[in-house]
Design a protein around this motif. Structure first.
Motif, PDB file in Angstrom:
ATOM      1  N   ARG A  12      59.861  -6.691  11.073  1.00 36.57           N
ATOM      2  CA  ARG A  12      58.664  -6.786  11.906  1.00 36.57           C
ATOM      3  C   ARG A  12      57.461  -7.248  11.083  1.00 36.57           C
ATOM      4  O   ARG A  12      56.674  -8.084  11.533  1.00 36.57           O
ATOM      5  N   SER A  13      57.330  -6.758   9.853  1.00 33.52           N
ATOM      6  CA  SER A  13      56.154  -7.080   9.035  1.00 33.52           C
ATOM      7  C   SER A  13      56.134  -8.526   8.557  1.00 33.52           C
ATOM      8  O   SER A  13      55.088  -9.031   8.147  1.00 33.52           O
TER       9      SER A  13
ATOM     10  N   PRO B  25      61.745  -2.184   9.994  1.00 34.55           N
ATOM     11  CA  PRO B  25      60.296  -2.311   9.755  1.00 34.55           C
ATOM     12  C   PRO B  25      59.947  -3.510   8.876  1.00 34.55           C
ATOM     13  O   PRO B  25      58.934  -4.172   9.091  1.00 34.55           O
TER      14      PRO B  25
ATOM     15  N   ASP C 121      61.982  -8.125  20.926  1.00 34.28           N
ATOM     16  CA  ASP C 121      61.197  -6.958  20.524  1.00 34.28           C
ATOM     17  C   ASP C 121      62.103  -5.869  19.960  1.00 34.28           C
ATOM     18  O   ASP C 121      61.778  -5.217  18.962  1.00 34.28           O
ATOM     19  N   LYS C 122      63.250  -5.658  20.593  1.00 33.78           N
ATOM     20  CA  LYS C 122      64.195  -4.640  20.110  1.00 33.78           C
ATOM     21  C   LYS C 122      64.710  -4.988  18.717  1.00 33.78           C
ATOM     22  O   LYS C 122      64.870  -4.113  17.861  1.00 33.78           O
TER      23      LYS C 122
ATOM     24  N   LEU D 299      63.166  -6.785  16.369  1.00 32.97           N
ATOM     25  CA  LEU D 299      62.110  -6.604  15.371  1.00 32.97           C
ATOM     26  C   LEU D 299      61.864  -5.128  15.081  1.00 32.97           C
ATOM     27  O   LEU D 299      61.520  -4.750  13.959  1.00 32.97           O
ATOM     28  N   GLU D 300      62.034  -4.293  16.083  1.00 29.89           N
ATOM     29  CA  GLU D 300      61.834  -2.851  15.881  1.00 29.89           C
ATOM     30  C   GLU D 300      62.986  -2.224  15.095  1.00 29.89           C
ATOM     31  O   GLU D 300      62.849  -1.117  14.574  1.00 29.89           O
TER      32      GLU D 300
ATOM     33  N   TYR E 104      68.681 -11.785  18.695  1.00 27.98           N
ATOM     34  CA  TYR E 104      68.890 -10.390  19.106  1.00 27.98           C
ATOM     35  C   TYR E 104      70.363  -9.999  19.092  1.00 27.98           C
ATOM     36  O   TYR E 104      70.709  -8.822  19.037  1.00 27.98           O
TER      37      TYR E 104
ATOM     38  N   LYS F 137      54.621 -12.782  11.905  1.00 32.82           N
ATOM     39  CA  LYS F 137      53.279 -12.629  12.469  1.00 32.82           C
ATOM     40  C   LYS F 137      52.958 -13.696  13.516  1.00 32.82           C
ATOM     41  O   LYS F 137      51.978 -13.598  14.226  1.00 32.82           O
TER      42      LYS F 137
END
Length: 776
Positions: A674-675, A671, A664-665, A667-668, A623, A678
């Motif tokens: 994030r994809s 895009p 989370d921040k 990955l956001e 992060y 998994k």
């Protein structure tokens, strides 16, 4: 002893196929299969036939093959009725008869010499004749045997030659006998009172007849010159015979035809105002043939009269760039002058323009000087420049140097692709054959496996790699050979010669994972993923459709919960099931990616990714790539990472690690990022009981034992003080306890006997725990 009635391991039909192949093409394409059959054959008749086939194939490839004659000799010994082997042996070694008459070399004799000189020459004549005649009858008999072995219906030309050699040898034996008698009479006439010219003339007469016979003998060994030898081949023919490189061959053929077309137009008187540039850019990974292609292009230029010399002058940065002002210009000019009339080949040309180049680096000076000389009236058109290097680096290099880029038209850019595994196997077989070795089918399968293992990133050496693998296998075979008596055992490379020595770890990755303290739910998730990956790899290996596998993962949890340890085991598990080639772990953080200047971050990120190819790239506190300051280069890392993950596909696994909310921040923020992730693995904090187990395990690894009182004190204190979740805390606390124990024992060592001190050195007591906690 080999029995005649032993069953053959090869069929007559297979022998017939090989015989037909030799009749049609002269050689057997898959000689390795034949050599393997020879090594397994027990029937002497079949083995004799197989050896004969192998010898014929080798002789048709190389007429001077000595190994083929050894095989033929063994074939005849195994089966004396093998007429074919006998005939081929005669075909191959009859030329050894060429020097049979060499001993009949006589010194000149003159009638005007004094008696002493004449007597000495006569004695030499007698000695030469007697020496020749001592073995001549045996030689005549040996040639007669060869004549009898070959039926005139089999090879009429050779039969006639051998018959002529027999007749000539028979004739020269008779003439040598007469010369011997004449020499003896001549010697006696010199010693005696009466000496006439009759004896001298008689001597000269027989000497002349022997000379004529020797000349006829030599004529039988003169053959018409071969129509085309390797040295006579054009550069284009040599290029087209190379393995693979089909797209390159088409490009070079087109280039050759255009140069030939332009040459013809000149000869017809047409004006050519704008000549085609001879300068070239050759891109490709190591071992793809850039240097070889440069030499062939220089030969093509020379053959077409474009350049007066076919010489290639190879150089690099170390020879061009000087250490002080003015030296670089001198170096470049000197190398260009040596290259006039030929080709100047600069390998790894991109190294001339280094990233972040300072004022003390004269790489740019070398480029500027080279461009100036290429365009000057003094040197322009008098030499060609070939720049070579990795594709991506060369593109970056040329775009950064517009002056240099303009000297190389797009038509002169040639990219040499990596060889396929089939092509590399073919190259490997050629390397083996050049050293008189053959690869079994199992050996080729293992070589293919080794190539897959080596083909991880752009540093894969292609032809160099396969050549090294074959030479390593030859070395391994030789170093482990105990002196087998079978000739064929010295020629076959088997699977075990290419196999890597496996260094078994004390525990497998699965055992190590199961041995970790706590993390029970995470272990179950990893084992489930491992089973899924292994099954999909099995399905894919057996030609079945496989479900797409997503291996990039996110590890979330507080520091000290085992994320790095599990990432290492994750890499080893993926290697064990065949998904990763190296299975190593590269641990990184923000500092390994983010640079201080514009344009450097992407390069720094790619370099780290290359280091991780074939393994797992672990980014701790990922992060932190999201910098809060404006103009931060962290976003460039993320964008580059997304592109590289797509480019390298399953050859790279990325694990992002950090706190849950912050991850989370991250990955956001992209895009694409994030994809690609998994798999999420949560690392819970350790309980007090688990922390105690970690402490006991860590202490025992250094042969320390924590007493029960000390354990109870540790557990109660951790529960009371709420020490949860940090494995590093457990390790640090044990280190403090060990230091406290050392201080306690050393302070009172005067009161301890040495044996007593040795016993206490293993024990960590409650007092040591209290002392350690007092410092936390």
């Amino acid at each position: 002893m080999i029995q005649q009635n032993q069953k053959s391991s090869i069929t007559n039909e297979q022998i017939r196929i090989w015989e037909q192949e030799i009749l049609e093409s002269g050689t057997i394409k898959n000689e390795s299969l034949l050599i393997t059959a020879i090594s397994q054959e027990k029937n002497p008749v079949f083995l004799s036939n197989l050896l004969t086939l192998a010898a014929r194939s080798r002789i048709n490839r190389n007429k001077e093959d000595s190994l083929a004659l050894i095989w033929l000799d063994k074939a005849v010994k195994l089966n004396p009725d093998n007429q074919n082997a006998k005939e081929i042996m005669i075909h191959s070694d009859w030329r050894k008869l060429q020097n049979l008459l060499s001993p009949l070399s006589f010194p000149s004799i003159r009638e005007t010499d004094n008696r002493t000189a004449k007597k000495k020459v006569a004695e030499e004549y007698i000695q030469i004749c007697q020496g020749f005649l001592a073995n001549a009858e045996d030689d005549l008999h040996a040639i007669k045997e060869k004549v009898d072995l070959i039926s005139p219906t089999m090879d009429q030309e050779l039969f006639k030659k051998l018959q002529q050699l027999h007749d000539l040898l028979s004739n020269i034996i008779g003439e040598t006998g007469k010369l011997l008698k004449a020499a003896e009479e001549y010697e006696q006439s010199i010693i005696g009172v009466f000496h006439t010219a009759v004896y001298y003339e008689n001597l000269k007469h027989h000497l002349s007849r022997i000379g004529a016979t020797k000349q006829a003998w030599e004529q039988l060994f003169i053959e018409p010159e071969a129509s085309v030898t390797a040295a006579d081949k054009t550069a284009l023919e040599m290029m087209n015979e190379m393995i693979g490189m089909e797209s390159v061959k088409r490009r070079v053929n087109d280039f050759y035809q255009f140069l030939k077309y332009q040459k013809k137009r000149k000869e017809l008187g047409f004006t050519i105002k704008d000549e085609l540039s001879l300068n070239m850019i050759l891109t490709g990974n190591p071992g793809t043939g850039k240097t070889t292609l440069a030499r062939l292009m220089a030969k093509i230029y020379h053959e077409l009269g474009v350049l007066p010399r076919e010489k290639v002058f190879e150089t690099n940065r170390s020879q061009l760039v000087g250490a002080f002002v003015g030296q670089t210009e001198e170096n470049v000019r000197a190398i260009v002058e040596r290259s006039l009339g030929g080709v100047l080949f600069i390998d790894e040309a991109y190294s001339l323009k280094r990233e972040g180049q300072t004022g003390n680096d004269y790489g740019q000076t070398a480029i500027d000087t080279l461009v100036a000389l290429m365009t000057s009236n003094e040197y322009s058109g008098k030499f060609a420049v070939f720049l070579a290097g990795y594709p991506e680096e060369m593109r970056t290099f040329l775009h950064a140097n517009p002056g240099l880029r303009s000297r190389f038209p797009q038509s002169n850019f040639i990219h040499l692709p990596d060889y396929t595994n089939d092509e590399l196997i073919e190259i490997g077989e050629k390397v083996a054959h050049a050293n008189d070795y053959y690869l079994t089918d199992d050996a080729m399968a293992e070589l293919r496996h080794r190539l897959d293992h080596e083909r991880v990133d752009d540093t894969f050496g292609n032809a160099r790699t396969v050549s090294n693998l074959v030479l390593d296998a030859i070395f391994k075979k030789g170093s482990e050979n105990e002196g087998s008596q079978e000739l064929v055992d010295y020629m076959i490379l088997k699977k075990e010669d290419f196999s890597l020595e496996k260094h078994e770890a004390l525990d497998s990755p699965i055992e190590q994972l199961n041995g970790l303290i706590g993390l029970e739910s995470l272990k179950a998730e990893l084992m489930s993923l491992y089973s899924f990956v292994k099954m999909q790899h099995f399905r894919r290996s057996n030609g079945l459709p496989a479900v797409p596998i997503q291996l990039h993962s996110v590890f979330t949890g507080n520091p000290g919960t085992g994320k790095t340890t599990v990432a290492k085991l994750y890499a080893e598990l993926l290697k064990e099931c065949g998904m990763l080639k190296r299975g190593h772990l590269v641990v990184t953080s923000r500092a390994d990616f983010v640079a201080g200047y514009v344009g450097q971050t992407a390069g720094k990120t790619k370099k780290k990714i290359r280091e991780a190819l074939g393994g797992v790239l672990f980014i701790d506190e990922a992060y932190s790539l999201l910098g809060a300051a404006a103009g931060d280069f962290g976003k460039e890392v993320i964008d580059t990472l997304v592109d590289e993950m797509t480019k390298h596909n399953e050859n790279l696994v990325v694990v992002l690690a950090g706190y849950p909310n912050e991850m989370d921040k991250l990955l956001e923020s992209n895009p694409g990022l994030r994809s690609r992730f998994k798999k999420f693995f949560f690392f819970p904090d350790y309980s007090s009981e688990e922390l105690l187990k970690i402490m006991v395990s860590y202490a025992s690894s250094y042969q320390y034992k924590i007493t029960d009182d000390a354990k109870n004190l540790l557990l109660n204190t951790m529960v009371k003080e709420c020490f949860n979740g940090n494995g590093r805390f457990a390790v640090n606390l044990v280190d403090a306890i060990i230091q406290a124990q050392a201080a306690r024992l050393m302070d009172g060592q005067a009161n301890f006997e040495e044996s007593k001190l040795f016993e206490q050195a293993f024990i960590l007591e409650a007092a040591d725990v209290r002392a350690a906690f007092s410092k936390f």
